[in-house]
Design a protein around this motif. Structure first.
Motif, PDB file in Angstrom:
ATOM      1  N   LEU A  55       0.929  -1.294  -0.513  1.00  0.00           N
ATOM      2  CA  LEU A  55      -0.251   0.371   0.095  1.00  0.00           C
ATOM      3  C   LEU A  55       0.866   1.184  -0.154  1.00  0.00           C
ATOM      4  CD1 LEU A  55      -3.024   1.602   0.332  1.00  0.00           C
ATOM      5  CD2 LEU A  55      -2.220   1.177   3.164  1.00  0.00           C
ATOM      6  N   ALA A  56       1.838   1.460   0.581  1.00  0.00           N
ATOM      7  CA  ALA A  56       2.554   2.430   0.872  1.00  0.00           C
ATOM      8  C   ALA A  56       3.782   2.574  -0.180  1.00  0.00           C
ATOM      9  CB  ALA A  56       3.424   2.656   1.873  1.00  0.00           C
ATOM     10  N   ASN A  57       3.259   1.434  -0.873  1.00  0.00           N
ATOM     11  CA  ASN A  57       4.379   1.458  -2.582  1.00  0.00           C
ATOM     12  C   ASN A  57       3.723   1.537  -3.308  1.00  0.00           C
ATOM     13  OD1 ASN A  57       6.691   0.803  -1.410  1.00  0.00           O
ATOM     14  ND2 ASN A  57       6.425  -1.161  -1.503  1.00  0.00           N
ATOM     15  N   MET A  58       2.384   2.489  -3.216  1.00  0.00           N
ATOM     16  CA  MET A  58       1.488   2.572  -4.219  1.00  0.00           C
ATOM     17  C   MET A  58       1.584   4.070  -4.671  1.00  0.00           C
ATOM     18  SD  MET A  58      -1.915   0.526  -4.434  1.00  0.00           S
ATOM     19  CE  MET A  58      -1.559  -1.905  -4.295  1.00  0.00           C
TER      20      MET A  58
ATOM     21  N   LYS B 287      -7.058   4.179  -1.170  1.00  0.00           N
ATOM     22  CA  LYS B 287      -8.475   5.030  -2.034  1.00  0.00           C
ATOM     23  C   LYS B 287     -10.004   4.615  -0.634  1.00  0.00           C
ATOM     24  CE  LYS B 287     -10.598   1.965  -5.345  1.00  0.00           C
ATOM     25  NZ  LYS B 287     -10.188   1.680  -5.618  1.00  0.00           N
ATOM     26  N   ASN B 288      -9.746   3.564  -0.360  1.00  0.00           N
ATOM     27  CA  ASN B 288     -10.115   2.850   0.578  1.00  0.00           C
ATOM     28  C   ASN B 288     -10.779   3.616   1.479  1.00  0.00           C
ATOM     29  OD1 ASN B 288     -11.090   0.968  -1.274  1.00  0.00           O
ATOM     30  ND2 ASN B 288      -9.578  -0.498  -0.017  1.00  0.00           N
ATOM     31  N   LEU B 289      -9.159   3.805   2.476  1.00  0.00           N
ATOM     32  CA  LEU B 289      -9.999   5.006   3.701  1.00  0.00           C
ATOM     33  C   LEU B 289     -10.764   5.767   3.359  1.00  0.00           C
ATOM     34  CD1 LEU B 289      -9.298   5.086   6.740  1.00  0.00           C
ATOM     35  CD2 LEU B 289      -7.295   6.436   6.213  1.00  0.00           C
ATOM     36  N   ALA B 290      -9.808   6.256   2.162  1.00  0.00           N
ATOM     37  CA  ALA B 290     -10.121   8.212   1.866  1.00  0.00           C
ATOM     38  C   ALA B 290     -12.035   8.120   1.228  1.00  0.00           C
ATOM     39  CB  ALA B 290      -9.682   8.085   0.697  1.00  0.00           C
ATOM     40  N   GLN B 291     -12.591   6.329   0.670  1.00  0.00           N
ATOM     41  CA  GLN B 291     -13.891   6.542   0.625  1.00  0.00           C
ATOM     42  C   GLN B 291     -14.404   6.721   1.926  1.00  0.00           C
ATOM     43  OE1 GLN B 291     -14.334   3.387  -2.070  1.00  0.00           O
ATOM     44  NE2 GLN B 291     -13.877   4.714  -4.013  1.00  0.00           N
ATOM     45  N   TYR B 292     -13.805   5.777   2.934  1.00  0.00           N
ATOM     46  CA  TYR B 292     -14.564   5.538   4.442  1.00  0.00           C
ATOM     47  C   TYR B 292     -14.762   6.925   4.185  1.00  0.00           C
ATOM     48  CZ  TYR B 292     -15.366   4.788   9.149  1.00  0.00           C
ATOM     49  OH  TYR B 292     -15.684   4.393  10.757  1.00  0.00           O
ATOM     50  N   VAL B 293     -13.719   7.920   4.938  1.00  0.00           N
ATOM     51  CA  VAL B 293     -13.861   9.008   5.635  1.00  0.00           C
ATOM     52  C   VAL B 293     -14.909  10.266   4.381  1.00  0.00           C
ATOM     53  CG1 VAL B 293     -12.490  11.137   5.714  1.00  0.00           C
ATOM     54  CG2 VAL B 293     -11.625   8.439   6.133  1.00  0.00           C
TER      55      VAL B 293
ATOM     56  N   ILE C 147     -10.139  13.874  -3.147  1.00  0.00           N
ATOM     57  CA  ILE C 147      -9.898  13.485  -4.480  1.00  0.00           C
ATOM     58  C   ILE C 147      -9.080  12.011  -4.437  1.00  0.00           C
ATOM     59  CG2 ILE C 147      -7.960  13.977  -6.822  1.00  0.00           C
ATOM     60  CD1 ILE C 147      -8.222  17.053  -6.025  1.00  0.00           C
ATOM     61  N   PHE C 148      -9.597  11.521  -4.751  1.00  0.00           N
ATOM     62  CA  PHE C 148      -9.045   9.655  -4.403  1.00  0.00           C
ATOM     63  C   PHE C 148      -8.022   9.222  -5.190  1.00  0.00           C
ATOM     64  CE2 PHE C 148     -13.587  10.314  -3.625  1.00  0.00           C
ATOM     65  CZ  PHE C 148     -13.829   9.965  -2.542  1.00  0.00           C
ATOM     66  N   TRP C 149      -6.547   9.431  -4.116  1.00  0.00           N
ATOM     67  CA  TRP C 149      -5.640   8.563  -5.198  1.00  0.00           C
ATOM     68  C   TRP C 149      -6.126   6.705  -5.629  1.00  0.00           C
ATOM     69  CZ3 TRP C 149      -1.135  10.380  -6.617  1.00  0.00           C
ATOM     70  CH2 TRP C 149      -0.022   9.855  -7.443  1.00  0.00           C
ATOM     71  N   PRO C 150      -5.871   6.167  -6.125  1.00  0.00           N
ATOM     72  CA  PRO C 150      -5.899   4.877  -7.129  1.00  0.00           C
ATOM     73  C   PRO C 150      -5.051   3.381  -5.941  1.00  0.00           C
ATOM     74  CG  PRO C 150      -4.985   5.130  -8.910  1.00  0.00           C
ATOM     75  CD  PRO C 150      -4.550   6.827  -7.465  1.00  0.00           C
ATOM     76  N   GLY C 151      -4.923   3.792  -4.528  1.00  0.00           N
ATOM     77  CA  GLY C 151      -3.781   2.610  -3.815  1.00  0.00           C
ATOM     78  C   GLY C 151      -4.392   1.899  -2.842  1.00  0.00           C
ATOM     79  N   TYR C 152      -4.548   0.957  -2.822  1.00  0.00           N
ATOM     80  CA  TYR C 152      -5.380  -0.014  -1.820  1.00  0.00           C
ATOM     81  C   TYR C 152      -4.084  -0.996  -1.332  1.00  0.00           C
ATOM     82  CZ  TYR C 152      -5.254  -3.501  -5.511  1.00  0.00           C
ATOM     83  OH  TYR C 152      -3.846  -3.620  -6.898  1.00  0.00           O
ATOM     84  N   CYS C 153      -4.358  -1.348  -0.101  1.00  0.00           N
ATOM     85  CA  CYS C 153      -3.529  -2.682   0.658  1.00  0.00           C
ATOM     86  C   CYS C 153      -4.601  -4.482  -0.082  1.00  0.00           C
ATOM     87  CB  CYS C 153      -3.897  -2.642   2.157  1.00  0.00           C
ATOM     88  SG  CYS C 153      -3.359  -4.070   3.171  1.00  0.00           S
ATOM     89  N   PRO C 154      -3.809  -4.675  -0.649  1.00  0.00           N
ATOM     90  CA  PRO C 154      -3.888  -5.950  -1.167  1.00  0.00           C
ATOM     91  C   PRO C 154      -4.527  -7.099  -0.211  1.00  0.00           C
ATOM     92  CG  PRO C 154      -1.968  -5.348  -1.970  1.00  0.00           C
ATOM     93  CD  PRO C 154      -1.487  -4.142  -0.672  1.00  0.00           C
ATOM     94  N   THR C 155      -4.169  -7.023   0.905  1.00  0.00           N
ATOM     95  CA  THR C 155      -4.496  -8.267   2.043  1.00  0.00           C
ATOM     96  C   THR C 155      -5.987  -7.992   2.255  1.00  0.00           C
ATOM     97  OG1 THR C 155      -1.957  -8.171   2.771  1.00  0.00           O
ATOM     98  CG2 THR C 155      -3.747  -8.883   4.389  1.00  0.00           C
ATOM     99  N   HIS C 156      -5.851  -6.490   2.602  1.00  0.00           N
ATOM    100  CA  HIS C 156      -7.496  -6.140   2.537  1.00  0.00           C
ATOM    101  C   HIS C 156      -8.286  -6.683   1.855  1.00  0.00           C
ATOM    102  CE1 HIS C 156      -5.676  -4.331   6.176  1.00  0.00           C
ATOM    103  NE2 HIS C 156      -6.501  -4.363   7.296  1.00  0.00           N
ATOM    104  N   ALA C 157      -8.084  -6.187   0.614  1.00  0.00           N
ATOM    105  CA  ALA C 157      -9.061  -5.893  -0.669  1.00  0.00           C
ATOM    106  C   ALA C 157      -9.269  -7.857  -0.611  1.00  0.00           C
ATOM    107  CB  ALA C 157      -7.897  -5.607  -2.125  1.00  0.00           C
ATOM    108  N   TRP C 158      -8.238  -8.509  -0.482  1.00  0.00           N
ATOM    109  CA  TRP C 158      -8.342  -9.715  -0.927  1.00  0.00           C
ATOM    110  C   TRP C 158      -9.945 -10.060   0.458  1.00  0.00           C
ATOM    111  CZ3 TRP C 158      -3.390 -11.279   0.440  1.00  0.00           C
ATOM    112  CH2 TRP C 158      -2.166 -11.392  -0.954  1.00  0.00           C
ATOM    113  N   ILE C 159     -10.579  -9.586   1.238  1.00  0.00           N
ATOM    114  CA  ILE C 159     -12.073  -9.793   2.143  1.00  0.00           C
ATOM    115  C   ILE C 159     -12.750  -9.565   1.302  1.00  0.00           C
ATOM    116  CG2 ILE C 159     -12.733  -9.414   3.823  1.00  0.00           C
ATOM    117  CD1 ILE C 159     -10.153  -8.821   5.123  1.00  0.00           C
ATOM    118  N   LEU C 160     -13.887 -10.166   1.288  1.00  0.00           N
ATOM    119  CA  LEU C 160     -15.070  -9.523   0.247  1.00  0.00           C
ATOM    120  C   LEU C 160     -16.235  -9.810   0.646  1.00  0.00           C
ATOM    121  CD1 LEU C 160     -13.824 -12.042  -2.791  1.00  0.00           C
ATOM    122  CD2 LEU C 160     -13.649  -9.268  -2.778  1.00  0.00           C
ATOM    123  N   PRO C 161     -16.936  -9.498   0.211  1.00  0.00           N
ATOM    124  CA  PRO C 161     -18.830  -9.314   1.285  1.00  0.00           C
ATOM    125  C   PRO C 161     -19.075 -10.750   1.069  1.00  0.00           C
ATOM    126  CG  PRO C 161     -18.953  -8.124  -0.574  1.00  0.00           C
ATOM    127  CD  PRO C 161     -17.449  -8.170  -0.905  1.00  0.00           C
TER     128      PRO C 161
END
Ligand code: CIZ
Length: 301
Positions: free
Chosen positions: A85-88, A149-155, A164-178
Motif C-alpha cells: 500500500l505504501a508503495n502505491m 482509496k478505501n480509507l479515503a472513501q470511508y472518511v 480527490i481519490f488516489w487509487p492505492g489500496y492494501c492487497p491484503t484487505h482487498a482480498w476480503i470480500l462481502p
C-alpha cells in the motif's frame, strides 16, 4: 539457550526495545515490549531510554519510529518487509499530482514512506482519519488522502469534506470480500463483524462496526459480545485472543494474511540484534519535514 533467551540477552546487551505490530506472527508478538499500531508503537518507543529500537513490522513503520526517535538506532529484522500500500505512491507521482492540482491539501495515511510524509501537509492514522479530516480542513478545501482509496472513501462517507481519490489500496484487505462476511455470519450468527477501513466500501457496508486495529482492541474489551468476525489482517486475531481469552474470534477471510508482515521471524530478530542490522536510515531533512506532518496531526488528537 533457546531463541527467546538469546533475544532477552541481546536486548540487555544493546539496551533495546522490541516493538511488534498487531499483524505480526504470534511467536513474534510474544517477545514484544510493546504491541500495537504503528504510530502508537513509535510514540511509546520515543518515550523510552532505549538506545536501540527493533521494529517488527513493515518498513514504513520502522521509518516512523526513526522520525520520532532520530537519536536512537532503529533496526528492522528484514529490510524486504515492505508495504504494498505504501508503495502505491512515490515522490515523483506526488510532486506531479501537486503541480497538476495547485492548492490541493495532502493528507497522508501513516501507511506511507518517510519521503511521502515529508511532502504532505498533515498525517493521519486509521484511528483518527475522521477527526483529522474534520478538524484540520474546511468544506472549501480539496483534500487528497494518500495512498489509500478505501480509507479515503470511508472518511468521505462520514465527513462533509471534498476528496480527490488516489487509487492505492492494501492487497491484503482487498482480498476480503462481502461474500466472505456473509459466509462467516451464517456460520457464527451471534458474532459481531468488525472491519478495518482499509477494506472496500462493499465490505464495510455488510459489517457492524469499522475500526482501526487499536479501535478493535478497545472495543472488544468493552463489548458484551462473546464472538467476533474480524475483517483485517489475520495477525490481529492472536492479539485479540491474548487480550480477551474468554472471547472467540474468527477471521472474515482466511486469505487475509500479509506476507510482508510474516517475513519477520524470531531468528531474524536474533540476527538483527547480533549484527545491528538492518539499520533504518532516514535523511535529516526528511525526518524534520515528516515530523512536521506527524506533529500537525498530533495537535488535533
Ligand atoms: O497504523 C497501523 O498500524 C495500521 C497499519 C493499521 C491500524 O489500524 O492500526
Amino acid at each position: 539457550m533457546d531463541v527467546k533467551q538469546k533475544i532477552e540477552k541481546l536486548k540487555k546487551k544493546r539496551n533495546a526495545v522490541i516493538l511488534v505490530h498487531n499483524y505480526q506472527l504470534p511467536e513474534v508478538q510474544d517477545i514484544a515490549d510493546y504491541t500495537g499500531d504503528s504510530l502508537g508503537l513509535s510514540v511509546e518507543a520515543s518515550k523510552t531510554k532505549a538506545d536501540v529500537i527493533v521494529f517488527c513490522g513493515v518498513y514504513f513503520m520502522a521509518e516512523t519510529a526513526k522520525i520520532l526517535s532520530p537519536e536512537k538506532t532503529v533496526l528492522i529484522p528484514d529490510k524486504h518487509a515492505g508495504c504494498p500500500l505504501a508503495n502505491m505512491i512515490n515522490i515523483k507521482q506526488l510532486k506531479e499530482f501537486k503541480e497538476k492540482n495547485p492548492g490541493v491539501k495532502i493528507l497522508c495515511y501513516v501507511n506511507s514512506s518517510a519521503k511521502i510524509k515529508a511532502e504532505s501537509d498533515i498525517c493521519c492514522t486509521s484511528a483518527n482519519a475522521l477527526e483529522i479530516a474534520e478538524k484540520a480542513f474546511t468544506e472549501d478545501d480539496k483534500i487528497c488522502l494518500i495512498p489509500d482509496k478505501n480509507l479515503a472513501q470511508y472518511v468521505a462517507s462520514k465527513v462533509k469534506r471534498n476528496f480527490i481519490f488516489w487509487p492505492g489500496y492494501c492487497p491484503t484487505h482487498a482480498w476480503i470480500l462481502p461474500e466472505h462476511i456473509k459466509k462467516q455470519r451464517e456460520k457464527y450468527p451471534r458474532a459481531e463483524v468488525l472491519a478495518h477501513p482499509e477494506c472496500s466500501q462493499a465490505v464495510l457496508a455488510v459489517s457492524d462496526k469499522v475500526f482501526s486495529t487499536g479501535g478493535m482492541s478497545s472495543y472488544v474489551k468493552k463489548s458484551k459480545s462473546k464472538e467476533f468476525i474480524i475483517g483485517t489482517e489475520n495477525g490481529m486475531l492472536y492479539r485479540l485472543k491474548q487480550d480477551n481469552p474468554d472471547k472467540e474470534f474468527y477471521p472474515a477471510a482466511d486469505i487475509a494474511v500479509c506476507r510482508n508482515m510474516k517475513k519477520i521471524t524470531l531468528d531474524k530478530v536474533v540476527w538483527s540484534l547480533e549484527n545491528m542490522k538492518e539499520e533504518v536510515i532516514v535523511p535529516e531533512d526528511i525526518i524534520s519535514k515528516a515530523k512536521t506532518s506527524i506533529q500537525a496531526m498530533l495537535k488535533y488528537v
